[in-house]
Design a protein around this motif. Structure first.
Motif, PDB file in Angstrom:
ATOM      1  N   LEU A 142       0.833  -1.201   0.000  1.00 12.09           N
ATOM      2  CA  LEU A 142       0.000   0.000   0.000  1.00 12.09           C
ATOM      3  C   LEU A 142       0.868   1.251   0.000  1.00 12.09           C
ATOM      4  O   LEU A 142       1.782   1.384   0.810  1.00 12.09           O
ATOM      5  N   VAL A 143       0.574   2.175  -0.920  1.00 15.22           N
ATOM      6  CA  VAL A 143       1.252   3.462  -0.990  1.00 15.22           C
ATOM      7  C   VAL A 143       0.403   4.521  -0.308  1.00 15.22           C
ATOM      8  O   VAL A 143       0.891   5.322   0.480  1.00 15.22           O
ATOM      9  N   ALA A 144      -0.908   4.528  -0.600  1.00 19.00           N
ATOM     10  CA  ALA A 144      -1.819   5.514  -0.027  1.00 19.00           C
ATOM     11  C   ALA A 144      -3.246   5.015  -0.157  1.00 19.00           C
ATOM     12  O   ALA A 144      -3.543   4.137  -0.967  1.00 19.00           O
ATOM     13  N   SER A 145      -4.130   5.595   0.663  1.00 13.60           N
ATOM     14  CA  SER A 145      -5.559   5.289   0.531  1.00 13.60           C
ATOM     15  C   SER A 145      -6.358   6.517   0.907  1.00 13.60           C
ATOM     16  O   SER A 145      -5.880   7.386   1.637  1.00 13.60           O
ATOM     17  N   ALA A 146      -7.560   6.583   0.384  1.00 13.13           N
ATOM     18  CA  ALA A 146      -8.479   7.681   0.685  1.00 13.13           C
ATOM     19  C   ALA A 146      -9.848   7.089   0.956  1.00 13.13           C
ATOM     20  O   ALA A 146     -10.343   6.272   0.176  1.00 13.13           O
ATOM     21  N   GLU A 147     -10.442   7.479   2.064  1.00  9.19           N
ATOM     22  CA  GLU A 147     -11.764   6.987   2.434  1.00  9.19           C
ATOM     23  C   GLU A 147     -12.851   7.772   1.690  1.00  9.19           C
ATOM     24  O   GLU A 147     -12.738   8.978   1.518  1.00  9.19           O
ATOM     25  N   VAL A 148     -13.875   7.065   1.279  1.00  6.54           N
ATOM     26  CA  VAL A 148     -15.045   7.654   0.639  1.00  6.54           C
ATOM     27  C   VAL A 148     -16.230   7.340   1.553  1.00  6.54           C
ATOM     28  O   VAL A 148     -16.432   6.174   1.907  1.00  6.54           O
ATOM     29  N   PRO A 149     -17.010   8.355   1.963  1.00  2.00           N
ATOM     30  CA  PRO A 149     -18.055   8.133   2.963  1.00  2.00           C
ATOM     31  C   PRO A 149     -19.328   7.471   2.440  1.00  2.00           C
ATOM     32  O   PRO A 149     -20.384   7.597   3.044  1.00  2.00           O
ATOM     33  N   ARG A 150     -19.253   6.764   1.342  1.00  2.62           N
ATOM     34  CA  ARG A 150     -20.382   6.032   0.775  1.00  2.62           C
ATOM     35  C   ARG A 150     -19.878   4.750   0.145  1.00  2.62           C
ATOM     36  O   ARG A 150     -18.736   4.676  -0.296  1.00  2.62           O
ATOM     37  N   ALA A 151     -20.735   3.772   0.076  1.00  2.00           N
ATOM     38  CA  ALA A 151     -20.393   2.528  -0.608  1.00  2.00           C
ATOM     39  C   ALA A 151     -20.392   2.774  -2.112  1.00  2.00           C
ATOM     40  O   ALA A 151     -21.327   3.368  -2.646  1.00  2.00           O
ATOM     41  N   ILE A 152     -19.332   2.356  -2.769  1.00  3.52           N
ATOM     42  CA  ILE A 152     -19.258   2.438  -4.230  1.00  3.52           C
ATOM     43  C   ILE A 152     -19.405   1.009  -4.739  1.00  3.52           C
ATOM     44  O   ILE A 152     -18.535   0.166  -4.480  1.00  3.52           O
ATOM     45  N   PRO A 153     -20.490   0.712  -5.423  1.00  2.80           N
ATOM     46  CA  PRO A 153     -20.685  -0.658  -5.915  1.00  2.80           C
ATOM     47  C   PRO A 153     -19.573  -1.056  -6.877  1.00  2.80           C
ATOM     48  O   PRO A 153     -19.150  -0.266  -7.719  1.00  2.80           O
ATOM     49  N   LEU A 154     -19.073  -2.257  -6.727  1.00  2.00           N
ATOM     50  CA  LEU A 154     -18.026  -2.730  -7.623  1.00  2.00           C
ATOM     51  C   LEU A 154     -18.606  -2.940  -9.016  1.00  2.00           C
ATOM     52  O   LEU A 154     -19.746  -3.337  -9.173  1.00  2.00           O
ATOM     53  N   GLY A 155     -17.783  -2.680  -9.999  1.00  2.00           N
ATOM     54  CA  GLY A 155     -18.213  -2.889 -11.373  1.00  2.00           C
ATOM     55  C   GLY A 155     -18.758  -1.649 -12.049  1.00  2.00           C
ATOM     56  O   GLY A 155     -19.032  -1.663 -13.229  1.00  2.00           O
ATOM     57  N   PHE A 156     -18.900  -0.562 -11.325  1.00  2.00           N
ATOM     58  CA  PHE A 156     -19.367   0.674 -11.916  1.00  2.00           C
ATOM     59  C   PHE A 156     -18.166   1.586 -12.152  1.00  2.00           C
ATOM     60  O   PHE A 156     -17.698   2.256 -11.260  1.00  2.00           O
ATOM     61  N   HIS A 157     -17.662   1.594 -13.362  1.00  2.00           N
ATOM     62  CA  HIS A 157     -16.507   2.398 -13.698  1.00  2.00           C
ATOM     63  C   HIS A 157     -16.889   3.871 -13.634  1.00  2.00           C
ATOM     64  O   HIS A 157     -17.952   4.272 -14.071  1.00  2.00           O
ATOM     65  N   GLY A 158     -16.013   4.676 -13.043  1.00  2.00           N
ATOM     66  CA  GLY A 158     -16.245   6.110 -13.030  1.00  2.00           C
ATOM     67  C   GLY A 158     -17.352   6.533 -12.082  1.00  2.00           C
ATOM     68  O   GLY A 158     -18.105   7.451 -12.393  1.00  2.00           O
ATOM     69  N   SER A 159     -17.494   5.897 -10.941  1.00  2.00           N
ATOM     70  CA  SER A 159     -18.504   6.304  -9.963  1.00  2.00           C
ATOM     71  C   SER A 159     -18.042   7.570  -9.243  1.00  2.00           C
ATOM     72  O   SER A 159     -16.856   7.794  -9.057  1.00  2.00           O
ATOM     73  N   PHE A 160     -18.987   8.402  -8.842  1.00  2.00           N
ATOM     74  CA  PHE A 160     -18.667   9.653  -8.186  1.00  2.00           C
ATOM     75  C   PHE A 160     -19.538   9.834  -6.964  1.00  2.00           C
ATOM     76  O   PHE A 160     -20.649   9.316  -6.890  1.00  2.00           O
ATOM     77  N   VAL A 161     -19.034  10.611  -5.991  1.00  2.00           N
ATOM     78  CA  VAL A 161     -19.800  10.975  -4.805  1.00  2.00           C
ATOM     79  C   VAL A 161     -19.903  12.490  -4.796  1.00  2.00           C
ATOM     80  O   VAL A 161     -18.885  13.186  -4.925  1.00  2.00           O
ATOM     81  N   ARG A 162     -21.117  13.013  -4.648  1.00  2.00           N
ATOM     82  CA  ARG A 162     -21.341  14.450  -4.648  1.00  2.00           C
ATOM     83  C   ARG A 162     -20.631  15.068  -3.442  1.00  2.00           C
ATOM     84  O   ARG A 162     -20.627  14.500  -2.344  1.00  2.00           O
ATOM     85  N   ALA A 163     -20.028  16.228  -3.602  1.00  2.00           N
ATOM     86  CA  ALA A 163     -19.354  16.927  -2.509  1.00  2.00           C
ATOM     87  C   ALA A 163     -20.332  17.133  -1.352  1.00  2.00           C
ATOM     88  O   ALA A 163     -21.487  17.486  -1.561  1.00  2.00           O
ATOM     89  N   GLY A 164     -19.852  16.889  -0.156  1.00  2.00           N
ATOM     90  CA  GLY A 164     -20.691  17.071   1.026  1.00  2.00           C
ATOM     91  C   GLY A 164     -21.644  15.924   1.295  1.00  2.00           C
ATOM     92  O   GLY A 164     -22.428  15.980   2.231  1.00  2.00           O
ATOM     93  N   ALA A 165     -21.606  14.888   0.470  1.00  2.00           N
ATOM     94  CA  ALA A 165     -22.536  13.767   0.657  1.00  2.00           C
ATOM     95  C   ALA A 165     -22.093  12.877   1.783  1.00  2.00           C
ATOM     96  O   ALA A 165     -20.968  12.764   2.126  1.00  2.00           O
TER      97      ALA A 165
END
Length: 130
Positions: free
Chosen positions: A107-130
Motif C-alpha cells: 500500500l502506498v496511499a488510501s483515501a476513504e469515501v463516505p459512501r459505498a461504491i458498488p463494484l463494477g461501476f466504472h467512473g462512480s462519483f460521490v457528490r461533494a458534502g454527501a
C-alpha cells in the motif's frame, strides 16, 4: 491453451500503453477467496506470466474491484508504477480508493469515501458534502 498460474482472478490489467499487442510479463487483477466459514476475502494480485509466481495485497475490510495500472512517468520497468482500485467495505456504508505499488504490491496511499461504491461501476462519483 496454456495455464499460466493457479491463482484465479478477474478484471486483468497490464501496462497497456507500453505492451499493447506485445508480449508482457505481468498482469494484475482482483481475486476472491478463499472464503472461510465466517468471512470472505478479496485481494489485488500480480501474476508473473513467465513463471506463474504471484504477489497480493488485501485486508480484512474491503472487497476490491478492477485494478488500473498507472505507469510511473519516466519509469522503464514493466511493473514500475501503481495500481489504483476501489475497495468496498464489507460491513459499512463506505469505500476506499487504494494506491498500491505495482512492483511490490504494498500500500502506498488510501483515501476513504463516505459512501459505498458498488463494484463494477466504472467512473462512480460521490457528490461533494454527501
Amino acid at each position: 491453451f496454456e495455464k499460466l498460474t493457479d491463482v484465479g482472478f478477474e478484471s486483468p490489467s497490464t501496462s497497456y500503453r507500453r505492451y499493447n499487442g506485445q508480449d508482457y510479463q505481468y498482469v494484475w487483477g482482483a481475486a476472491d477467496g478463499p472464503a472461510t466459514a465466517s468471512s470472505y476475502t478479496s485481494s489485488l494480485v500480480k501474476i508473473d506470466v513467465t513463471s506463474g509466481a504471484s504477489l497480493s495485497f488485501g485486508d480484512d475490510e474491503n472487497i476490491y474491484g478492477e485494478p488500473v495500472f498507472v505507469a510511473r512517468p519516466g519509469g522503464n520497468a514493466e511493473d514500475d508504477g501503481v495500481l489504483v482500485s476501489v475497495g468496498s467495505h464489507r460491513r459499512e456504508d463506505r469505500s476506499s480508493l487504494v494506491i498500491v505499488d505495482a512492483s511490490t504490491m504494498t500500500l502506498v496511499a488510501s483515501a476513504e469515501v463516505p459512501r459505498a461504491i458498488p463494484l463494477g461501476f466504472h467512473g462512480s462519483f460521490v457528490r461533494a458534502g454527501a
